[in-house]
Structure formats: structure tokens, C-alpha cells
Write an enzyme that holds these catalytic residues in place. Structure first.
Site, PDB file in Angstrom:
ATOM      1  CE1 TYR A   1      42.979 -39.889  73.965  1.00  0.00           C
ATOM      2  CE2 TYR A   1      42.825 -41.578  72.272  1.00  0.00           C
ATOM      3  CZ  TYR A   1      43.221 -41.183  73.530  1.00  0.00           C
ATOM      4  OH  TYR A   1      43.857 -42.073  74.355  1.00  0.00           O
TER       5      TYR A   1
ATOM      6  CB  ALA B   1      44.261 -45.576  74.531  1.00  0.00           C
TER       7      ALA B   1
ATOM      8  CB  SER C   1      46.562 -49.669  74.731  1.00  0.00           C
ATOM      9  OG  SER C   1      46.430 -48.655  75.709  1.00  0.00           O
TER      10      SER C   1
ATOM     11  CE1 TYR D   1      50.811 -44.544  79.989  1.00  0.00           C
ATOM     12  CE2 TYR D   1      49.057 -45.861  78.992  1.00  0.00           C
ATOM     13  CZ  TYR D   1      49.974 -44.818  78.929  1.00  0.00           C
ATOM     14  OH  TYR D   1      50.035 -44.051  77.794  1.00  0.00           O
TER      15      TYR D   1
ATOM     16  CB  THR E   1      53.839 -46.158  78.489  1.00  0.00           C
ATOM     17  OG1 THR E   1      53.586 -46.928  77.304  1.00  0.00           O
ATOM     18  CG2 THR E   1      53.889 -44.682  78.113  1.00  0.00           C
TER      19      THR E   1
ATOM     20  CE  LYS F   1      55.041 -46.537  72.700  1.00  0.00           C
ATOM     21  NZ  LYS F   1      54.521 -45.220  73.141  1.00  0.00           N
TER      22      LYS F   1
ATOM     23  CB  SER G   1      58.467 -43.677  72.303  1.00  0.00           C
ATOM     24  OG  SER G   1      57.169 -43.128  72.162  1.00  0.00           O
TER      25      SER G   1
ATOM     26  CG  HIS H   1      53.088 -40.614  74.839  1.00  0.00           C
ATOM     27  ND1 HIS H   1      53.312 -41.591  75.777  1.00  0.00           N
ATOM     28  CD2 HIS H   1      51.735 -40.554  74.713  1.00  0.00           C
ATOM     29  CE1 HIS H   1      52.156 -42.074  76.200  1.00  0.00           C
ATOM     30  NE2 HIS H   1      51.179 -41.472  75.566  1.00  0.00           N
TER      31      HIS H   1
ATOM     32  CG  ASP I   1      56.303 -45.085  69.126  1.00  0.00           C
ATOM     33  OD1 ASP I   1      55.455 -45.602  68.377  1.00  0.00           O
ATOM     34  OD2 ASP I   1      56.055 -44.150  69.904  1.00  0.00           O
ATOM     35  N   GLY I   2      57.530 -43.529  66.390  1.00  0.00           N
ATOM     36  CA  GLY I   2      57.249 -42.125  66.093  1.00  0.00           C
ATOM     37  C   GLY I   2      57.691 -41.685  64.714  1.00  0.00           C
TER      38      GLY I   2
ATOM     39  NE  ARG J   1      52.472 -40.536  59.757  1.00  0.00           N
ATOM     40  CZ  ARG J   1      52.708 -40.729  61.050  1.00  0.00           C
ATOM     41  NH1 ARG J   1      53.538 -41.705  61.431  1.00  0.00           N
ATOM     42  NH2 ARG J   1      52.131 -39.982  61.977  1.00  0.00           N
TER      43      ARG J   1
ATOM     44  NE  ARG K   1      48.939 -38.853  66.047  1.00  0.00           N
ATOM     45  CZ  ARG K   1      49.983 -38.596  66.836  1.00  0.00           C
ATOM     46  NH1 ARG K   1      51.176 -39.105  66.525  1.00  0.00           N
ATOM     47  NH2 ARG K   1      49.841 -37.865  67.923  1.00  0.00           N
TER      48      ARG K   1
END
Length: 370
Positions: free
Chosen positions: A34, A89, A116, A139, A165, A237, A259, A261, A292-293, A296, A316
Site C-alpha cells: 500500500y 493516509a 490526510s 477529499y 486532492t 493537489k 502531483s 498522486h 509533489d512526487g 529523494r 514516502r
């Protein structure tokens, strides 16, 4: 969770990528699928990261770096660095303390967090532990009255902006989750949605079109409705198209977050860093544009700022820090990114965020075609 969280951060953890295997060891197969997985063949998920490597940097020397700073002002907030924690989430999938550990770490590092709608902790509890600005990711629910209640709860709890979002009216094709048989475990749920009126189930012969969820998905009229509902700044977003960015501004939005997602919605979309220049050009400085995305490294933040982003969000990487070591892991992830950003700015000859432009990139990296 297969191993307990670390009590101390190992000395070999030097970069964000070092947290990933530590997190993997401490999460169940389903939870890992997930959090770390994407949609379809996960091409967009990989591209979000790989595209940064195709943007070589330019080094300038002997620049005056006295008084250097990463501070930035964003929608009335004075941030220590242009880094926010993206909405993720069900953070109790990663660590028993979930969102509470994240917000404590964010406060310790003076970093804004976006909570979230599908948090596994009540948004009021998150706010009670906040020591830095909080935004609320919304949402728009099929139950519009319940959506109003969510907005009012966020306002009452002191959240300072809404992040709507818009790129996931339905879930993407999460094959990795399907293969892992992912389901929320006992004790983890979208607690802030409890009590909401649910849609009727689709007919057995339906696939997607005509199903109640899609029939009740939000549209531009709902964005305009939301704008009339609150005085909080609203950012959309999930914007990846310049025309949608212009329409968002026309609808009174206060910011855009470029983004896809995290590669979890429509597989096949380009990396967000490749989409960013076109959105920035379309917005023409009317509102802040965030990315966003794929972030690193601190040098990735420099690249995003060079293309006109006002700030970036990470997702992440901080969840991996959360899974590995709880609040200290999240705080360490933020600290690493800040240190790397300062280093990248110093070696590129930039002493503040406002001065960063496309000259930070080598010539072959400046002209991404929107």
C-alpha cells in the site's frame, strides 16, 4: 509489522534511501504494498524519481554566501525551508503512533504537515500535538453535508489551509496491492470519515461507468462551491495540465500542487518535475506552485525550485522514516533533506530561495518541453 521500530537511528543511515529497507523489514506485506506501490506497471512511480537524474546541475564558484538561508514565505507562513510533509493516509500502517509521531517530528523541525482526510488519527488529535503549521487535505465526499462538517472541523482545529486532492475520483489500478491481498488491519481505519452516509454498492454487472462513486465524483462546480464555503486558502493537489491550472485560478484557488498522486493514480503520466515548467508558465506567478512526487535528495528540491516551484512536498520518504524509527525517523528525514538542500545551494552559488532560477541547471537540463 515484522520488526519493532528502531530505538536509535543507526550511523549508516546517511540518506533518505537508507530508510527504505529498514521500513520494509518493519511492515507487513500488505502495508508495504500500500505505502510503496503505484498504479499499473508503476512506470510513473519510477519516472517521478528517474526524471530528476536527467536534469544535470550547474556549479558556480566564489559567490558571496554570507547570510545564506533556506527560509521562505508561503501563504502567510514563514517556513524554515521550502519542504512540507505531504498527506499520506493510514499512517498507523507504518507505526503504532501513526500521524501523532509525524506531527511531533514536524513540530520539532518547524515543518508544515498536511494531514490526510484518511488519517488513522482524528484531525483534532493531530492538531493538539502540532507545533508547526498544519494544512488539511480534503477529499470532497459524495456526502456533501459531511464534507462541510470536515471543513468546519479543520477550521475549528486551527488548520491553516485546505489541500483538495482532485486527481483520484476513483483509486488507480493498484496491482501490487491486489497481489498482496491488502486490507486494512483491525485498529486502522479512516477515523475522520466515521458516520458518513455511504453510497449504495454498484450493480454486479457494472465495472466503473455508471457506478455511484463515479456519478457522485466532484467536478469544477464543487470546487467553486467549496471556495464559497471557507475563508481558508485552498490549493488543488493533482494538477498536471496547464489548462486545469488556469481554470483553478479562475475558480479562486490560492495555490497549485503539481502531483500525479505519487504514481498511484493514472500510470503513464510524466514525472511531476517534467510537468512543472508548463504549469508554472500557465500560472504566471498568480499563485504559488508546489511540486509533489519523486523528491529523494536536497538537490532534487533545488531542481524543482529552479523550475519555479515555491516549495515541495515529500511523502514516502518520511513514511519510511516513520516505519523505521517513529518520530525520530521522520525528523531525521527532514533534517537530511534540509542539510542536502543547503549543501546543493552553497555549491551552486545560491544564498537564498528567491535567487534560485533555471541557471541552477546545466544548459541541457533547462529546456524541458512542457
Amino acid at each position: 509489522m515484522t520488526k519493532p521500530p528502531l530505538e536509535a537511528i543507526p550511523s549508516f543511515v546517511a540518506a533518505l534511501g537508507d530508510y527504505e529497507p529498514l521500513a520494509r523489514e518493519r511492515m507487513t506485506e500488505g502495508a508495504w504494498a500500500y505505502i510503496s506501490g503505484g498504479a499499473g506497471d508503476e512506470w510513473t512511480l519510477r519516472e517521478n524519481i528517474a526524471a530528476f537524474a536527467r536534469l544535470p546541475l550547474r556549479q558556480r564558484v566564489l559567490r558571496d554566501l554570507s547570510g545564506a538561508t533556506t527560509r521562505v514565505s508561503l501563504l502567510g507562513m514563514d517556513l524554515t525551508a521550502p519542504i512540507l510533509l505531504a498527506p499520506v493516509a493510514f499512517q498507523k500502517l507504518a507505526h503504532p503512533d501513526g500521524e501523532l509521531a509525524t506531527v511531533i517530528a514536524a513540530g520539532a523541525l518547524d515543518t508544515a504537515m498536511v494531514a490526510s482526510t484518511q488519517a488513522s488519527t482524528p484531525i483534532e488529535d493531530i492538531a493538539a500535538h502540532a507545533r508547526a503549521p498544519l494544512w488539511f487535505q480534503l477529499y470532497i465526499q459524495p456526502d456533501r453535508d459531511f464534507t462541510v462538517d470536515l471543513v468546519r472541523r479543520a477550521e475549528a482545529a486551527g488548520y491553516r489551509a485546505l489541500v483538495v486532492t482532485v486527481d483520484a475520483p476513483v483509486n488507480g489500478l493498484r496491482n501490487r496491492e491486489q497481489r498482496a491481498g491488502f486490507a486494512l488491519p483491525d485498529g486502522v481505519s479512516a477515523v475522520n470519515l466515521h458516520g458518513m452516509r455511504m453510497l449504495p454498492p454498484p450493480s454486479p454487472e457494472m465495472l466503473l461507468f455508471g457506478a455511484p462513486l463515479l456519478e457522485n465524483a466532484p467536478a469544477w462546480a464543487d470546487i467553486e462551491w467549496l471556495r464559497g464555503l471557507t475563508r481558508l486558502p485552498i490549493l488543488l493537489k493533482g494538477i498536471t495540465d496547464p489548462e486545469d491550472a488556469r481554470r483553478a485560478i479562475a475558480a479562486g484557488m490560492d495555490g497549485i500542487i503539481v502531483s500525479n498522486h505519487g504514481g498511484r493514480s493514472l500510470d503513464g503520466l510524466p514525472a511531476t518535475i517534467e510537468l512543472l515548467p508548463g504549469i508554472v508558465e500557465a500560472v504566471a506567478a498568480a499563485v504559488p506552485v508546489l511540486l509533489d512526487g519523486g523528491i529523494r535528495r536536497g538537490s532534487d528540491i533545488l531542481r524543482a525550485l529552479a523550475f519555479g516551484a515555491s516549495a515541495v512536498l515529500i511523502g514516502r520518504p518520511y513514511v519510511y522514516g516513520l516505519a523505521a524509527a517513529g518520530a525520530p525517523g521522520v525528523a531525521h528525514v527532514i533534517r537530511i533533506l534540509r542539510a542536502e538542500l543547503e549543501l546543493a545551494m552553497a555549491l551552486s552559488g545560491f544564498r537564498d530561495i528567491a535567487s534560485i532560477d533555471r541557471s541552477a541547471l546545466a544548459a541541457q537540463g533547462r529546456g524541458i518541453t512542457p
